[in-house]
Scaffold this motif. Structure first.
Motif: not given
Ligand SMILES: Cc1cc2nc3c(=O)[nH]c(=O)nc-3n(C[C@H](O)[C@H](O)[C@H](O)COP(=O)(O)OP(=O)(O)OC[C@H]3O[C@@H](n4cnc5c(N)ncnc54)[C@H](O)[C@@H]3O)c2cc1C
Length: 385
Positions: A13-16, A33-36, A46-48, A102-104, A124-126, A280-282, A290-296
């Motif tokens: 994801g964005i954090g990794g 390592l990405e499970r998808a 996404i707003a950065l 765009h996120r992509a 996938e990490v197990t 990140g989200d983990a 606050l649009g900060q999840g991805g930013a953090q």
């Molecule tokens: C509606 C909504 C709007 C948002 N808008 C914003 C915004 O505008 N600005 C902003 O900054 N943030 C925003 N966020 C928050 C942001 O999307 C998240 O905080 C961010 O995407 C988290 O990234 P991440 O890399 O931590 O996790 P993720 O993007 O969830 O990535 C985790 C990855 O780990 C993989 N994975 C999981 N388990 C395993 C495993 N066992 N083995 C291998 N791979 C695995 C998953 O497949 C996934 O690809 C928004 C969130 C939501 C829900």
């Protein structure tokens, strides 16, 4: 002689991906390592915020982000009839502009910074063993065991790594709010704004190519789903101001993403265990208000790379303790503030909503610069030198 240090990043994801790019720039040997099976384009924007942009600049991705994004200064909050409750400018805190993309595009510009062999899809990490001062950390996939000086747990809100290393943590909690997201097929003129109704919010953001990223939230029991999400949105948001009607009218059912909003209401005690760092989200999934999840997540990645790299090969664990110290209070505070804003948007009572809107309208002009000032500590963040 210097030996190359190794990192395994779990989750693309964005954090990794940001962590992988940041570590590689510092000469680390990185595997992600990405499970998808593929990094499918996600139909959302996404707003950065300026703090995220500065972190991306620090890993060399700033120019490409600016090239793809639409730059925004103006922001505001409206009523469902279109009247403005508050109107302001994100640049008024002196922190800089927010960019929308765009996120992509964000995912692909980060993966472009990595050599093809670094990204393992369908992996996938197990299992994970956190390692220690003299032992490397280990992660296991179906057909391989990986040993690394550092493991980055970037596996998202439902983090399997968190479940193993923090078995007593209760995991994410539902906010009471469900969210839909879409990107319009056609361009439409919109201003960056949120519209607050009774227990419902619509956010519209103009993307650089003129298309619109929309997110819509409503209070609902968890798991509420419809067989035709586009029709469900037209029903729920009928009569809201232009151009929402047109945007929702043009949506195909498959164009709409629908997720329940959850967050880590119980914060993690630390973001490190042995040689594993959570990002990140983990580590700190928060509500999107606050649009900060991805930013953090991006900030975490940049701080982590700088901290472990500066510490030297024998001091990974000490460096990760310092990483927790640098990140924990800030991310907890932002997550709490975000949840408080989310709570106000959940109000449904006509009296409470009327008072909220009146308050926003009457103090808005005065409060906007102060609110912007209050956000300065979030938006004004700068990456480590
Ligand atoms: C509606 C909504 C709007 C948002 N808008 C914003 C915004 O505008 N600005 C902003 O900054 N943030 C925003 N966020 C928050 C942001 O999307 C998240 O905080 C961010 O995407 C988290 O990234 P991440 O890399 O931590 O996790 P993720 O993007 O969830 O990535 C985790 C990855 O780990 C993989 N994975 C999981 N388990 C395993 C495993 N066992 N083995 C291998 N791979 C695995 C998953 O497949 C996934 O690809 C928004 C969130 C939501 C829900």
């Amino acid at each position: 002689m210097t030996t190359t240090r190794s990192a395994v990043v779990v989750g693309a994801g964005i954090g990794g991906l940001t962590a992988a790019v940041a570590l590689r720039r510092r000469g680390w040997d990185v595997s992600v390592l990405e499970r998808a099976a593929s990094l499918e384009p996600v139909g959302a924007g996404i707003a950065l915020a300026p703090n995220a942009l500065r972190a991306l600049e620090a890993v060399g991705a700033g120019d490409r982000v600016h090239g793809l994004a639409s730059l925004q200064g103006a922001v505001g909050i409206r009523r469902p009839d279109g009247a403005w409750l508050v109107r302001g400018d994100t640049t008024m805190a002196g922190a800089g502009s927010t960019v929308l993309l765009h996120r992509a595009q964000l995912v692909s510009l980060l993966t472009d910074e990595l050599p093809g062999a670094a990204l393992r899809l369908g992996a996938e990490v197990t299992g994970v063993v956190a390692g220690g001062p003299t032992e490397t950390a280990t992660v296991t996939t179906r057909d391989h065991t990986w040993h690394a000086d550092l493991v980055v747990a970037a596996d998202g809100i439902d983090s399997p790594m968190r479940a193993v290393l923090f078995p007593d943590h209760p995991g994410p909690a539902y906010t009471g709010v469900t969210a839909w997201r879409f990107v319009s097929a056609e361009p439409a003129p919109v201003e960056l704004a949120e519209t607050w109704g009774r227990g419902a919010v619509v956010g519209l953001m103009p993307l650089a190519d003129g298309r619109v990223y929309g997110y819509l939230t409503a209070t609902a029991p968890p798991g509420t789903r419809s067989h035709d999400e586009a029709a469900e949105l037209r029903r729920r948001f009928a009569g809201w101001h232009d151009p929402l009607d047109q945007l929702l009218g043009a949506l195909e059912p498959g164009q709409v993403l629908h997720h329940d909003l959850r967050w880590l209401r119980t914060p993690l005690p630390r973001y490190d265990v042995g040689r594993v760092a959570f990002v990140g989200d983990a580590a700190h999934a928060m509500t999107p208000n606050l649009g900060q999840g991805g930013a953090q997540a991006i900030e975490d990645a940049v701080v982590l790379a700088a901290t472990v790299d500066a510490a030297g090969p024998d001091r990974v664990e000490a460096a990760l303790a310092s990483y927790t110290d640098q990140r924990r209070d800030r991310t907890r505070r932002i997550a709490r503030t975000s949840a408080r804003v989310g709570a106000v948007t959940r109000w449904r009572s006509p009296v409470a909503v009327g008072l909220r809107d009146l308050g926003l309208r009457t103090v808005g002009r005065w409060a906007m610069p102060r609110a912007a000032k209050g956000l300065e500590s979030i938006l004004g963040w700068r990456p480590p030198a």
